[in-house]
Design a protein around this motif. Structure first.
Motif, mmCIF file in Angstrom:
data_model
loop_
_atom_site.group_PDB
_atom_site.id
_atom_site.type_symbol
_atom_site.label_atom_id
_atom_site.label_comp_id
_atom_site.label_asym_id
_atom_site.label_seq_id
_atom_site.Cartn_x
_atom_site.Cartn_y
_atom_site.Cartn_z
ATOM 1 N N UNK B 87 1.197 -1.133 0.100
ATOM 2 C CA UNK B 87 0.056 -0.508 -0.502
ATOM 3 C C UNK B 87 1.100 1.275 -0.032
ATOM 4 N N UNK B 88 0.555 2.203 -1.096
ATOM 5 C CA UNK B 88 1.412 2.840 -1.241
ATOM 6 C C UNK B 88 1.286 4.233 -1.576
ATOM 7 N N UNK B 89 1.328 5.624 -1.317
ATOM 8 C CA UNK B 89 1.252 6.259 -1.443
ATOM 9 C C UNK B 89 2.256 7.635 -1.315
ATOM 10 N N UNK B 90 2.171 8.874 -2.283
ATOM 11 C CA UNK B 90 2.970 9.455 -2.525
ATOM 12 C C UNK B 90 2.953 10.396 -0.530
ATOM 13 N N UNK B 91 4.848 10.776 -0.482
ATOM 14 C CA UNK B 91 4.457 11.403 1.087
ATOM 15 C C UNK B 91 4.479 12.861 0.971
#
Lengths: 251, 309
Positions: B87-91
């Motif tokens: 599960x990934x997102x921009x910081x």
């Protein structure tokens, strides 16, 4: 209402850290250590809330080796009423998830109405403990706070977000993580440093809590970032514009 | 490997640059589904579907998600996470708020500000304000990570992924509510995605003098940044802060004016493609990273530069 403030002992922010050449980590021997600057801001806010009558007690909590007692004494000298050290083995890597579990256990035991913490520690730069703690406690969260107002069992928090500020309200109990502009922490006065020596500091072994605090991440290697090489000095604005146009092609 | 990428939504808009950069990172790990969550986000979903290399766009459109508050967002994402390896997102500030809460819900660690992906379990991330780079291997069943967007080139457009609506059970939470946004109004590019950034430091001397930095920025079509020293001194608002405790940028051109180059500032801009420094102190550390350095009085140099551009 009790306010719980977790504080971390980290390499002082003025120290230029040295990466061990064998890739095994950052050199921590004989380096000046201090309270994480964001945690100082959280503690200052908790003390101010108590001074305003909005809180009954400020409890400082640290998780780490025995040396973290020093950080807790600083917290007591600033104005915390008592301190708790959850002691871990020297050199043990206690990750934000494990830290959050331990803080949650203490927050429940103490029936804290508010946990005020720094938004990140300046060593691992994770920016995670407050959010994880809120998840574990199933409490609302307000991160990156630059203004906090307590009113009737709730907090109105101004948050630093991309492009400006966001104001939200959270019901207490809640977790609030603080950003730089919230306040300027006080210095502990000499009389208060002396008084702090007599304030209660409880030490409890981490094992007593019976929680899974084993690290989930294995550090493979720690290296220095690639160095950027310096360029040239130009003699005039005209020369700078020429370089930008002709050499770099960015204009 | 299947990846759930959380799109960055600002109001109802897709933050396309941040999302496309995180997508480029996510695509190295496997097939990517993008979650677009918010209220009135159908346009954002269509835009996300147009990014190349997306398997599906999942749309959660509900009033409870309208302000992307951490509690309902984390609930939604944690509910979906079991079907994915990552599960990934921009910081962004938004997802740095939400994704650690998701990780806490799932009893897994967070990998913050990832700048390199070695394999499905092994990631590089900066510590100590970028003064060291750590490679870590995660043993968690689901890896939750935020991606430092400056470290990845955006995924291109040209995709046409299918869009699927997902049911959202609104969590009747009185625990948190949105009050208001006070966003800085500026006719300039957004700092973290701008191609050119002009930043001022303590050397600028006052809030009024910061107009000089703005004039130069306008001439270059640049975003305006500031060092922490300038922010602390009240010359510029904190959301313009570039550095360890502010924003991390990597534009094609970074112009540092009256900035000495403290470690904490360098951590936020040293990945810029080209760095120009203007400072009256020839020994300022900023010159050690600048491609072009001009030693001189900024109050003469900047107006002259504005004139010559």
């Amino acid at each position: 209402m009790k306010i719980l403030v977790p504080v971390k002992r980290v390499v002082d922010y003025n120290v230029k850290i040295r990466v061990r050449p064998d890739g095994s980590g950052v050199e921590l021997a004989n380096v000046k250590m201090s309270m994480n600057p964001f945690d100082e801001i959280a503690l200052e806010e908790a003390i101010r809330l108590k001074e305003k009558g909005a809180a009954s007690e400020v409890i400082a909590l640290s998780i780490g080796a025995a040396a973290s007692q020093e950080t807790l004494r600083t917290a007591l000298a600033m104005g915390a009423d008592r301190a708790i050290l959850i002691e871990t083995a020297p050199g043990a890597d206690i990750e934000p998830l494990a830290v959050a579990k331990l803080i949650a256990a203490v927050a429940r035991e103490e029936e804290a109405g508010l946990v005020l913490c720094g938004k990140q520690a300046i060593d691992n730069d994770m920016n995670a403990t407050g959010q994880m703690l809120a998840a574990i406690l199933d409490w609302p969260q307000a991160t990156f706070a630059s203004e906090i107002r307590l009113e009737g069992g709730a907090a109105q928090v101004t948050r630093e977000v991309d492009g400006g500020l966001q104001v939200i309200g959270v019901a207490l109990p809640a977790v609030i993580s603080v950003d730089l502009r919230l306040n300027e922490p006080r210095y502990a006065s000499l009389p208060n440093i002396m008084k702090a020596k007599k304030k209660p500091l409880a030490i409890r072994p981490a094992g007593e809590f019976g929680l899974d605090i084993a690290p989930r991440l294995t550090v493979v290697t720690t290296v220095e970032p690639p160095a950027r090489k310096g360029g040239v000095k130009v003699g005039s604005v005209a020369e700078l514009v020429a370089k930008l146009k002709d050499e770099a092609g960015v204009l | 490997m299947t990846v759930l990428l959380i799109a960055e939504i600002n109001g109802t808009r897709l933050e396309a640059d941040a999302t496309a950069k995180a997508l480029a990172a996510a695509a190295r790990l496997g097939a990517v589904d993008i979650l677009v969550a918010g209220e009135g986000v159908s346009t954002a979903a269509n835009e996300a579907a147009g990014l190349a290399g997306v398997a599906r766009v999942l749309v959660a459109d509900h009033a409870v998600l309208g302000r992307q508050l951490a509690e309902p967002m984390a609930e939604l994402i944690a509910g979906l996470a079991g079907r994915y390896t990552h599960v990934i997102g921009p910081a962004t500030a938004g997802l740095k708020n939400i994704l650690p809460r998701v990780a806490g819900r799932l009893d897994v660690m967070i990998l913050s500000d990832v700048i390199g992906i070695l394999d499905a379990e092994t990631f590089e991330r900066p510590i100590y304000a970028g003064n060291a780079i750590q490679t870590v291997r995660s043993a968690d069943p689901i890896k939750v990570a935020t991606i430092r967007t400056a470290a990845f080139a955006p995924a291109p457009r040209g995709g046409s992924a299918p869009i699927e609506a997902i049911e959202v059970a609104p969590a009747a939470s009185a625990a948190s509510h949105w009050v208001e946004d006070r966003l800085s109004v500026a006719d300039r590019p957004e700092l973290s995605s701008a191609g050119v950034v002009v930043s001022g430091g303590r050397g600028v001397g006052s809030k009024e003098n910061f107009a000089l930095i703005e004039q130069l920025a306008d001439k270059l079509g640049a975003a305006v940044g500031a060092s922490r020293a300038a922010v602390d001194a009240g010359y510029a608002p904190n959301d313009r802060q570039v550095g360890q405790t502010g924003k991390v940028v990597a534009p094609a051109l970074y112009v540092a004016v009256g900035i000495s180059g403290a470690i904490q500032h360098l951590a936020g801009m040293k990945d810029s493609k080209l760095i120009v420094a203007i400072n009256k102190d020839e020994d300022a550390p900023i010159f050690a990273v600048a491609d072009y350095g001009l030693v001189g009085d900024l109050f003469q140099a900047v107006p002259e530069l504005v004139e010559r551009l």
